[in-house]
Design an enzyme around this catalytic site. Sequence first.
Site, PDB file in Angstrom:
ATOM      1  N   THR A   1      42.351  46.786  41.168  1.00 40.82           N
ATOM      2  CA  THR A   1      42.311  45.457  41.717  1.00 40.82           C
ATOM      3  C   THR A   1      43.372  44.487  41.255  1.00 40.82           C
ATOM      4  O   THR A   1      43.673  44.371  40.081  1.00 40.82           O
ATOM      5  CB  THR A   1      40.963  44.781  41.447  1.00 40.82           C
TER       6      THR A   1
ATOM      7  N   GLY B   1      35.894  36.942  45.105  1.00 40.91           N
ATOM      8  CA  GLY B   1      36.600  38.201  44.900  1.00 40.91           C
ATOM      9  C   GLY B   1      36.280  38.715  43.512  1.00 40.91           C
ATOM     10  O   GLY B   1      36.017  37.926  42.603  1.00 40.91           O
TER      11      GLY B   1
ATOM     12  N   LYS C   1      36.954  44.039  48.332  1.00 40.12           N
ATOM     13  CA  LYS C   1      36.611  43.342  47.092  1.00 40.12           C
ATOM     14  C   LYS C   1      36.415  41.849  47.290  1.00 40.12           C
ATOM     15  O   LYS C   1      36.382  41.099  46.327  1.00 40.12           O
ATOM     16  CB  LYS C   1      37.708  43.597  46.069  1.00 40.12           C
TER      17      LYS C   1
END
Length: 180
Positions: free
Chosen positions: A9, A53, A41
């Site tokens: 991420t 997020g 996400k």
Amino acid sequence: MAYPEIRSTTVLGIIRDGKAALGADGQVTLGATVMKQSAKKLRKLYNNSVMVGFAGATADAFTLMQRFDEKLEQHRGNLSRSAIELAKDWRTDRYLRRLEAMLIAMNNTNAFIVSGTGDVIEPDDQIVAIGSGSMYALSAARALVGNTELSAKEVVEKSMAIAGDICIYTNHHVTIEEVE
């Protein structure tokens, strides 16, 4: 037996000219292996007026998002109060303390990073970033905001592309949500 560290991420959020954009890449890795390219996400909460997020362990992040959604309902969409109350619970609740994730929560006026240590961070420049490639995306976003007239969404797109070029834990499968 030790399991490989899960890394994943880059999440980046920007508020500019009364509009907010939040973007996240889709890569999930386990050790040196890419396990998924297109993870989602980001979520919109509270009548699509708040974006969230996450970075970190997926199941933990979903638990936190659910709790945050409950806080938003409880506090009638008050983003700052909800973020602070979630951080309090996260820090004091025995179960929540073990969760390994971070959240960005934002609307078109406020952006917060909420961490498991009880921190609620609201940056001065209304640019927030978390995750493995966050410092690359944050640096790119600050440069673009300071030197261009790009919209919030365009800054997120370009900054995430730069982070994806640099960070091995960030890919170019980016999802972007907006709130006006």
